[in-house]
Scaffold this active site. Structure first.
Site, short mmCIF file in Angstrom:
data_model
loop_
_atom_site.label_atom_id
_atom_site.label_comp_id
_atom_site.label_asym_id
_atom_site.label_seq_id
_atom_site.Cartn_x
_atom_site.Cartn_y
_atom_site.Cartn_z
N GLU A 1 7.72 -15.38 -10.32
CA GLU A 1 7.19 -14.08 -9.91
C GLU A 1 6.62 -13.29 -11.09
O GLU A 1 5.54 -12.73 -11.00
CB GLU A 1 8.35 -13.33 -9.26
N GLU B 1 17.14 -18.35 -6.94
CA GLU B 1 16.81 -16.98 -7.34
C GLU B 1 16.23 -16.94 -8.77
O GLU B 1 15.25 -16.25 -9.03
CB GLU B 1 18.05 -16.08 -7.21
N CYS C 1 0.83 -1.20 0.00
CA CYS C 1 0.00 0.00 0.00
C CYS C 1 0.87 1.26 0.00
O CYS C 1 1.89 1.31 0.66
CB CYS C 1 -0.93 0.10 1.19
N HIS D 1 15.86 -38.13 -5.54
CA HIS D 1 15.25 -38.59 -4.30
C HIS D 1 13.74 -38.36 -4.32
O HIS D 1 13.11 -38.20 -3.28
CB HIS D 1 15.92 -37.91 -3.10
N ARG E 1 3.98 -0.29 -4.73
CA ARG E 1 3.72 -0.78 -3.37
C ARG E 1 2.42 -1.57 -3.27
O ARG E 1 2.10 -2.15 -2.23
CB ARG E 1 3.67 0.39 -2.39
N ASN F 1 -1.73 2.41 5.66
CA ASN F 1 -0.83 1.35 5.20
C ASN F 1 -0.45 0.53 6.43
O ASN F 1 0.03 1.10 7.41
CB ASN F 1 0.42 1.99 4.57
N GLY F 2 -0.70 -0.77 6.39
CA GLY F 2 -0.37 -1.62 7.53
C GLY F 2 -1.49 -2.60 7.82
O GLY F 2 -2.37 -2.82 6.97
N LYS G 1 12.49 -15.67 -9.74
CA LYS G 1 12.29 -14.59 -10.72
C LYS G 1 11.28 -15.03 -11.78
O LYS G 1 10.36 -14.29 -12.13
CB LYS G 1 13.65 -14.29 -11.36
N LYS H 1 5.96 -4.37 -3.98
CA LYS H 1 7.42 -4.24 -3.85
C LYS H 1 7.88 -4.32 -2.41
O LYS H 1 8.84 -4.99 -2.09
CB LYS H 1 7.83 -2.89 -4.46
N TRP I 1 -2.75 -2.82 -1.62
CA TRP I 1 -2.42 -4.25 -1.74
C TRP I 1 -3.29 -4.92 -0.67
O TRP I 1 -3.04 -4.76 0.53
CB TRP I 1 -0.93 -4.49 -1.47
O1 M6R Z 1 12.92 -5.15 0.39
P1 M6R Z 1 13.41 -6.52 0.72
O2 M6R Z 1 14.74 -6.82 0.12
O3 M6R Z 1 13.43 -6.78 2.21
O4 M6R Z 1 12.37 -7.51 0.08
C1 M6R Z 1 12.47 -8.89 0.31
C2 M6R Z 1 11.58 -9.66 -0.65
O5 M6R Z 1 10.25 -9.29 -0.48
C3 M6R Z 1 11.98 -9.43 -2.11
O6 M6R Z 1 13.32 -9.75 -2.34
C4 M6R Z 1 11.09 -10.27 -3.05
O7 M6R Z 1 11.34 -11.62 -2.87
C5 M6R Z 1 11.33 -9.83 -4.49
N1 M6R Z 1 10.09 -9.38 -5.06
C6 M6R Z 1 11.83 -10.91 -5.37
O8 M6R Z 1 12.07 -10.42 -6.66
#
Ligand code: M6R
Length: 605
Positions: A483, A476, A2, A499, A28, A99-100, A480, A600, A75
């Site tokens: 996501e 990672e 948010c 396994h 956000r 926000n929260g 990616k 984000k 969000w």
């Molecule tokens: O702001 P941060 O680095 O603490 O965020 C951590 C994760 O939310 C962030 O890395 C998330 O996994 C990404 N969207 C991945 O691309």
């Protein structure tokens, strides 16, 4: 999680400023948006499901000239994304954006229901709004700061609020607890905002509001009050990120822009390090164990850190998921160093983990990108990644800059332990001299990434395989791809597949296999062959050019990448994985910068 912005204006239409700010905050959260405007002595609410553009279209049909406005991009946490649940919420004399998460909202809601209050939405925010209104109605002197403070004494959870009261339509009241909020200052008017990106087009001057502080914002004045409602002076800060850094600058997506920024970001970081190797005051070599705590990609960066710390500096490291770490039994001793990694510096679980580590007496280092963020302010020592603003939800330069800092910390620890020999140091330094060109060359191979994306884009699921440090990169790469392209993928340690999971390999299942560690190369290739024998379509990524004649035995597509020293190799190897995810998502028509269901900055638990 948010985004909120409020603006009290001397001359501009506050509606335009708030909508422009919301667009910059959209990363956000983007499932619905809304704005409350103060016009001609009354509040008007406008809301829309979907992105800011939908709200903007709606507003185009209205004639609005607002002196003050508050806006929100959501969000969803409580209640589905729809217009009713969108903020601002309005109850009685109070209009508010939040926000929260209000943790005790059911308790407060039951109390208010008993007192005759009715609710329209399913949100926790409407309850907070109603509760503030309830206290306001009861208050004799209608002192707004007192009203908000009294309400906040009973509201549990995390919040950043911007509030307008009906009898003071050109004043925004703001407060926060565990959710970020800054107060922006300009000659034309003043702001409350979730972060600086919302206001950089107008000003770079701001005040950081601390937990339990209150702000009273009008177009020509800002007053800040502490927990006891005493007026206080606050330091005025100046943001060093510019508005243009928040623009795509010709790139189709922020993600692509940020991928392309990595060579510059990484080479700058290392060059600064070599100019001042002793910039870290904590002596890492004094600690017997390191806990690296983070979420998502930052946690994956931590896994690279573990590998490098253990292999090069012989310091045992455990990498912990922040949302787990905060609730588990703490085995912190005086010789435990805790490193928190966070691009945003606002991730709720990482912040809570930091606080817990401190409560248990650990020395803490934060690796953070956003200057002045909560984690950066609360850690004993903060190392900034200086990657510039990262807007795409999928992190790229945020992650690689964290990996780069970890490599430097490893070098630091080796130096402190007197085990850094000149040949390694000189090799790293020599390669750093060329790193920008090396990384740019890897990025500049879009034909190959497009070819790989075409091969995988229509598949149901796929696997990433690797051993050692390559396995952490697989995690990672897989994150990616999931996501942003919404394809299911799994990352496996290559030796672990048989396994159980190998039963999922069938004719044509894509396997993206990585082999950059020479000592594990043959083992990895054997595992790849096991998948090939079962029909896998293998995309092979390697820095080993000594085995070229054998690639055809097990790989359908081969991508060779430059070989650099092990301390720097992850920075090279991750780039193709970012670009494969990007090209695949693009072919699948996904919203790359704002993937569905995500935000984000994850400022709620
Ligand atoms: O702001 P941060 O680095 O603490 O965020 C951590 C994760 O939310 C962030 O890395 C998330 O996994 C990404 N969207 C991945 O691309």
């Amino acid at each position: 999680m948010c985004g909120i912005i409020g603006y009290s204006s001397k001359k501009k239409n506050a509606k335009d400023v708030v909508i422009a700010g919301l667009k910059n905050l959209e990363y956000r959260g983007y499932d619905s948006a809304g704005i409350a405007t103060s016009e001609n002595g009354k509040i008007n609410l406008y809301k829309a499901k979907g992105k800011i553009a939908v709200l903007e279209d709606k507003l185009n049909n209205e004639v609005i000239n607002a002196s003050t406005a508050i806006g929100h991009t959501r969000w969803a946490t409580h209640g589905e994304p729809n217009e009713t649940n969108a903020h601002p919420h309005r109850v009685g004399n109070v209009t508010l954006v939040h926000n929260g998460i209000i943790e005790n909202y059911i308790e407060l809601k039951n109390f208010l229901l008993k007192n005759g209050v009715t609710f329209n939405s399913s949100t926790d925010t409407e309850v907070a709004c109603a509760y503030i209104n309830y206290i306001y109605q009861k208050s004799e002197n209608k002192n707004k700061l007192q009203v908000i403070s009294t309400a906040c004494d009973e509201i549990r959870g995390s919040y950043a609020f911007s509030i307008i009261f009906d009898d003071e339509l050109d004043t925004i009241y703001a407060t926060r607890k565990d959710s970020p909020l800054i107060i922006g200052l300009s000659d034309d008017g003043n702001f409350a905002a979730s972060d600086i990106s919302a206001i950089l087009d107008y000003t770079n001057k701001y005040i950081l509001l601390e937990h339990d502080e209150f702000a009273k914002i009008t177009c020509d004045d800002v007053e800040i009050y502490n927990k006891n409602l005493e007026k206080i002076d606050k330091e005025i800060m100046f943001a060093n990120w510019s508005a243009t850094e928040y623009k795509k600058n010709g790139y189709e997506h922020f993600m692509l822009k940020e991928i392309n920024e990595q060579p510059e970001v990484i080479s700058k970081l290392f060059n600064n390090y070599f100019e001042n190797e002793d910039y870290l005051s904590i002596n890492i070599a004094d600690y017997d164990t390191i806990h690296i705590v983070a979420c998502g990609s930052a946690m994956h960066a931590g896994m690279i850190g573990k590998y490098l710390f253990e292999n090069f500096a012989s310091i045992p490291v455990s990498v912990e998921i922040a949302s787990e770490y905060r609730y588990k039994k703490q085995l912190i001793t005086p010789s435990t160093l805790v490193i928190i990694i966070s691009q945003s510096g606002e991730t709720a679980d990482s912040l809570a983990a930091l606080r817990i580590a401190k409560e248990h007496g650990a020395k803490t280092i934060a690796i953070v990108n956003v200057v002045g963020s909560s984690i950066s302010r609360e850690a004993d020592e903060t190392i900034y990644t200086y990657a510039g603003p990262e807007i795409a939800v999928a992190t790229t330069k945020g992650y690689t800059s964290q990996v780069a800092i970890l490599s430097m910390l490893v070098l630091n620890a080796m130096k402190q332990k007197n085990i850094l020999d000149d040949s390694l140091k000189n090799k790293v330094q020599e390669e750093i001299g060329k790193i920008k060109e090396v990384l740019s060359k890897v990025i500049d191979n879009s034909e190959k990434y497009i070819k790989i994306a075409s091969a995988i884009k229509d598949k149901e699921h796929l696997f990433f395989l690797g051993r050692g440090i390559d396995y952490t990169l697989c995690l990672e790469g897989s994150l990616k791809l999931k996501e942003i392209s919404y394809m299911h993928s799994e990352a496996y340690a290559a030796g672990e597949l048989k396994h159980g999971t190998i039963s999922l390999i069938e004719e044509g299942t894509p396997v993206i296999a990585i082999a950059t560690d020479k000592t594990l190369y043959e083992k990895t290739v054997s595992n790849i062959k096991e998948t090939k024998a079962r029909g896998a379509y293998v995309i092979f990524i390697t820095n080993n050019d000594e085995d070229v004649e054998n690639y055809n035995d097990f790989a359908d597509i081969v991508l060779t990448i430059p070989k650099v020293t092990e301390l720097l190799q992850p920075l090279v190897t991750i780039l193709p994985l970012q670009l494969i995810a990007y090209e695949t998502a693009k072919m699948r028509g996904c919203d790359i910068d704002k993937p569905k269901n995500l935000a984000k900055s994850v400022t709620v638990e």
